[in-house]
Write a protein that holds these residues in place. Structure first.
Motif, mmCIF file in Angstrom:
data_model
loop_
_atom_site.group_PDB
_atom_site.id
_atom_site.type_symbol
_atom_site.label_atom_id
_atom_site.label_comp_id
_atom_site.label_asym_id
_atom_site.label_seq_id
_atom_site.Cartn_x
_atom_site.Cartn_y
_atom_site.Cartn_z
ATOM 1 N N GLN A 31 -10.362 1.986 4.506
ATOM 2 C CA GLN A 31 -10.272 0.552 4.795
ATOM 3 C C GLN A 31 -11.138 -0.266 3.838
ATOM 4 O O GLN A 31 -10.749 -1.338 3.373
ATOM 5 C CB GLN A 31 -10.671 0.294 6.245
ATOM 6 C CG GLN A 31 -10.501 -1.165 6.666
ATOM 7 C CD GLN A 31 -11.844 -1.880 6.774
ATOM 8 O OE1 GLN A 31 -12.819 -1.292 7.237
ATOM 9 N NE2 GLN A 31 -11.887 -3.117 6.340
ATOM 10 N N ILE A 32 -12.332 0.267 3.513
ATOM 11 C CA ILE A 32 -13.240 -0.457 2.607
ATOM 12 C C ILE A 32 -12.657 -0.521 1.204
ATOM 13 O O ILE A 32 -12.702 -1.576 0.544
ATOM 14 C CB ILE A 32 -14.631 0.206 2.605
ATOM 15 C CG1 ILE A 32 -15.310 0.006 3.959
ATOM 16 C CG2 ILE A 32 -15.501 -0.354 1.482
ATOM 17 C CD1 ILE A 32 -16.586 0.778 4.121
ATOM 18 N N PHE A 33 -12.082 0.593 0.718
ATOM 19 C CA PHE A 33 -11.472 0.591 -0.609
ATOM 20 C C PHE A 33 -10.323 -0.422 -0.686
ATOM 21 O O PHE A 33 -10.206 -1.187 -1.645
ATOM 22 C CB PHE A 33 -10.951 1.986 -0.953
ATOM 23 C CG PHE A 33 -12.029 2.997 -1.243
ATOM 24 C CD1 PHE A 33 -13.144 2.657 -1.991
ATOM 25 C CD2 PHE A 33 -11.915 4.303 -0.775
ATOM 26 C CE1 PHE A 33 -14.130 3.589 -2.266
ATOM 27 C CE2 PHE A 33 -12.897 5.239 -1.041
ATOM 28 C CZ PHE A 33 -14.007 4.886 -1.782
ATOM 29 N N ILE A 34 -9.473 -0.400 0.338
ATOM 30 C CA ILE A 34 -8.301 -1.293 0.343
ATOM 31 C C ILE A 34 -8.737 -2.745 0.474
ATOM 32 O O ILE A 34 -8.213 -3.642 -0.212
ATOM 33 C CB ILE A 34 -7.338 -0.885 1.478
ATOM 34 C CG1 ILE A 34 -6.723 0.486 1.146
ATOM 35 C CG2 ILE A 34 -6.252 -1.936 1.688
ATOM 36 C CD1 ILE A 34 -5.913 1.089 2.271
ATOM 37 N N GLU A 35 -9.715 -3.006 1.342
ATOM 38 C CA GLU A 35 -10.228 -4.368 1.494
ATOM 39 C C GLU A 35 -10.793 -4.877 0.179
ATOM 40 O O GLU A 35 -10.578 -6.043 -0.213
ATOM 41 C CB GLU A 35 -11.301 -4.401 2.572
ATOM 42 C CG GLU A 35 -11.923 -5.777 2.756
ATOM 43 C CD GLU A 35 -13.056 -5.784 3.781
ATOM 44 O OE1 GLU A 35 -13.613 -6.865 4.027
ATOM 45 O OE2 GLU A 35 -13.381 -4.700 4.310
ATOM 46 N N ASN A 36 -11.519 -4.028 -0.545
ATOM 47 C CA ASN A 36 -12.107 -4.438 -1.818
ATOM 48 C C ASN A 36 -11.019 -4.806 -2.816
ATOM 49 O O ASN A 36 -11.137 -5.802 -3.556
ATOM 50 C CB ASN A 36 -12.967 -3.298 -2.364
ATOM 51 C CG ASN A 36 -13.683 -3.698 -3.643
ATOM 52 O OD1 ASN A 36 -14.648 -4.442 -3.626
ATOM 53 N ND2 ASN A 36 -13.183 -3.192 -4.770
ATOM 54 N N ALA A 37 -9.931 -4.018 -2.840
ATOM 55 C CA ALA A 37 -8.822 -4.315 -3.767
ATOM 56 C C ALA A 37 -8.143 -5.629 -3.417
ATOM 57 O O ALA A 37 -7.870 -6.463 -4.299
ATOM 58 C CB ALA A 37 -7.824 -3.165 -3.740
ATOM 59 N N VAL A 63 0.863 -1.191 0.000
ATOM 60 C CA VAL A 63 0.000 0.000 0.000
ATOM 61 C C VAL A 63 0.891 1.230 0.000
ATOM 62 O O VAL A 63 1.749 1.401 0.887
ATOM 63 C CB VAL A 63 -0.940 0.024 1.215
ATOM 64 C CG1 VAL A 63 -1.817 1.280 1.181
ATOM 65 C CG2 VAL A 63 -1.812 -1.225 1.241
ATOM 66 N N ASP A 64 0.706 2.076 -0.997
ATOM 67 C CA ASP A 64 1.499 3.302 -1.129
ATOM 68 C C ASP A 64 0.594 4.510 -0.882
ATOM 69 O O ASP A 64 -0.443 4.667 -1.530
ATOM 70 C CB ASP A 64 2.093 3.376 -2.544
ATOM 71 C CG ASP A 64 2.900 4.644 -2.757
ATOM 72 O OD1 ASP A 64 3.517 5.115 -1.784
ATOM 73 O OD2 ASP A 64 2.882 5.178 -3.892
#
Length: 563
Positions: free
Chosen positions: A457-463, A439-440
């Motif tokens: 957190q939701i965006f990163i979890e989705n990715a 994660v950058d």
């Protein structure tokens, strides 16, 4: 002139002439018929020998005599005021009365009066165009035309002798009289419209200044500000506002005993609150204040109503020697109606805000269980192969849920708090999938910047869960936060395989089953963004073979520093 001034000073009559309806035309027929009879009775009698007799009231008219009167004036003004059918019927009444009154002679008066009433009404409607009445020029022309028709009938049946005697005075009297009658109506109505315009301007100005206070409800603070504003911009000696029980504010005369926070004491206000109907008082006794030295002598009290329920009252007073005008009464009624509307809007907005907040809370609660089951499964799997890693994962899960509980109490959290929450999450995921992703962060705003809780957190979890299927390394997630004018631009990108076009249009707009590539979290987040900031902040998704980017723009706000 007496007729004109009497009529225009009657509100009932003014209401009749402003709009033609069947009811108004019936009433105008009755009114003008009464006056056309009076016109016959108050004319000038002319004997067969051309002797002029001027009795106060003509009680009888021999068949050999004639009468010069203002019958044509009444018929003409009736036609111009109420239209051809009313003019024709008034002419019929006037002609019949003249024939009966004259010993059943000169039947031509019936035909001439009916014809004049109808013709003048038709021509008047044509030349007035979109106005309420014809112009002064056309009124004079039509009045002259009406009298000339009458003179033609008289010449045909009585010859030139009578015409020679009455032509000039009757032409002048009825033409000038009709013109002045219509001019008085037009002037009075024009002045009334100007007063209404001034009154409307006053109401709108007061509305604009009081709106910010009523939007927050009816309480001691808002009521005090509103009463001071009304007192400043009107000539009332005192202004008051109440709820159903207590005085909320009273500014001006009598404020020594009409005290904010104490019960309503006047009988008049209690009655208005109980019945929901306005009351007008012209004396101390009608106001019903128990304080002996109360200076208030006239008042108007209007109920404030929301959803047809009275929630308070608006009270405006004058002291001795001042009477309330119709304009002031209408001003108060207008204010009461608008204030009631403002209060209703304020209550609706408050209820909407509470519902939105409740929905946001409910959506936040749905996020943690979603991650919880995945984390537990990860820890269970790690316990079979590496107890130390399982221990570390359990500690990170504890940290994650502590931040979840803390952040879940607020609709917005600082960037620093959100990053701590995200780091706890990514550490748990990294224990499960070592070296799978990085994660950058590209952040151009301070740590005090406010974000919707769980947003990143939701965006990163989705990715992590959906973007890198079949790839164990080389997966990159980039978080970008930058200033865009007065807004904060949030962008989270991945270099994954993109999103299935079949579900792209539905993403964030409705729940989508996990097997199809996305879950409930994005849908919940999108709803929270819309509830918090409006539709301009809803999610935007860009996707392709080189990855996916989730974007949103929200107002840029910084958390207030604690003292």
């Amino acid at each position: 002139m007496i007729l004109a001034f009497m009529l225009v000073n009657m509100r009932f009559f003014r209401n009749l002439i402003e709009k033609r309806t069947l009811k108004s035309q019936i009433w105008l027929f009755v009114i003008f018929s009464l006056f056309v009879v009076i016109a016959n009775l108050t004319g000038v009698e002319i004997s067969s020998s051309k002797e002029i007799v001027t009795p106060l009231i003509i009680t009888g008219l021999p068949q050999t005599d004639s009468i010069a009167n203002t019958r044509m004036l009444v018929i003409t003004t009736a036609s111009l005021t109420a239209g051809p059918y009313v003019g024709m019927l008034v002419g019929l009444v006037g002609g019949l009365h003249r024939v009966i009154f004259g010993g059943f002679s000169d039947y031509f008066y019936i035909a001439s009066s009916v014809l004049i009433g109808y013709l003048i009404g038709v021509l008047g409607d044509r030349v007035k165009k979109n106005s309420l009445y014809p112009s002064s020029f056309w009124v004079a022309v039509l009045s002259l035309f009406a009298e000339l028709i009458q003179m033609a009938f008289i010449f045909a049946f009585h010859g030139f002798g009578l015409i020679k005697l009455i032509f000039i005075p009757m032409i002048l009297l009825n033409t000038i009289g009709s013109s002045l009658f219509i001019e008085i109506l037009k002037t009075y109505l024009s002045n009334e419209r100007q007063l209404r315009a001034v009154q409307t301007k006053d109401v709108l100005e007061l509305t604009n200044k009081t709106l910010p206070y009523f939007r927050h409800g009816l309480d001691l603070n808002s009521a005090a500000h509103v009463c001071h504003i009304i007192k400043k911009y009107t000539k009332f000696d005192a202004v008051g506002l109440t709820d159903r029980v207590n005085v909320l504010a009273h500014v001006g005369a009598g404020q020594d005993h009409h005290i904010a926070g104490e019960p309503v004491i006047t009988d008049m206000s209690k009655t208005v609150i109980a019945t929901g109907k306005e009351k007008l008082a012209h004396s101390k006794e009608e106001i019903g204040c128990p304080h002996k030295g109360c200076p208030l002598t006239s008042a108007i009290v209007c109920p404030l109503q929301v959803n047809k329920k009275t929630i308070g009252a608006l009270k405006l007073y004058f002291c001795e020697g001042r009477e309330m005008t119709v304009v002031e009464e209408n001003l108060v009624r207008g204010l009461a109606m608008i204030f009631s509307g403002q209060l209703a809007i304020g209550i609706t907005e408050q209820q909407t805000a509470l519902l939105n907040e409740a929905e946001i809370r409910a959506l936040q609660v749905q996020i943690n269980p979603h991650f919880f089951f995945n984390a537990v499964n990860t820890i269970v799997a790690l316990m079979r192969v590496d107890v130390d890693q399982a221990h570390d994962a359990l500690m990170e899960l504890s940290t994650f849920f502590r931040s979840s509980l803390k952040n879940g109490q607020a609709k917005e959290v600082t960037l620093e708090q959100e990053k701590q929450h995200v780091e706890a999450y990514t550490k748990i995921e990294s224990l499960r999938f070592p070296n799978k992703f990085t994660v950058d962060y590209q952040i151009e705003v301070p740590n005090e910047t406010l974000l919707p809780s769980f947003c990143l957190q939701i965006f990163i979890e989705n990715a992590i869960r959906h973007a890198f299927k079949g790839r164990k390394t080389g997966n990159q997630i980039t978080v970008n936060l930058s200033r865009k004018g007065a807004n904060l631009a949030i962008s989270v990108s991945d270099n994954g395989s993109g999103i299935d076009p079949q579900i792209l249009s539905r993403l964030g707009q409705e729940p989508i089953s996990e097997s199809k590539g996305s879950g409930l979290a994005l849908y919940n987040l999108n709803k929270r963004l819309i509830n918090l900031y409006g539709t301009s902040s809803q999610l935007k998704v860009l996707t392709g073979a080189n990855g996916t980017t989730f974007k949103t723009t929200i107002p840029l706000k910084l958390a207030k520093k604690a003292n």
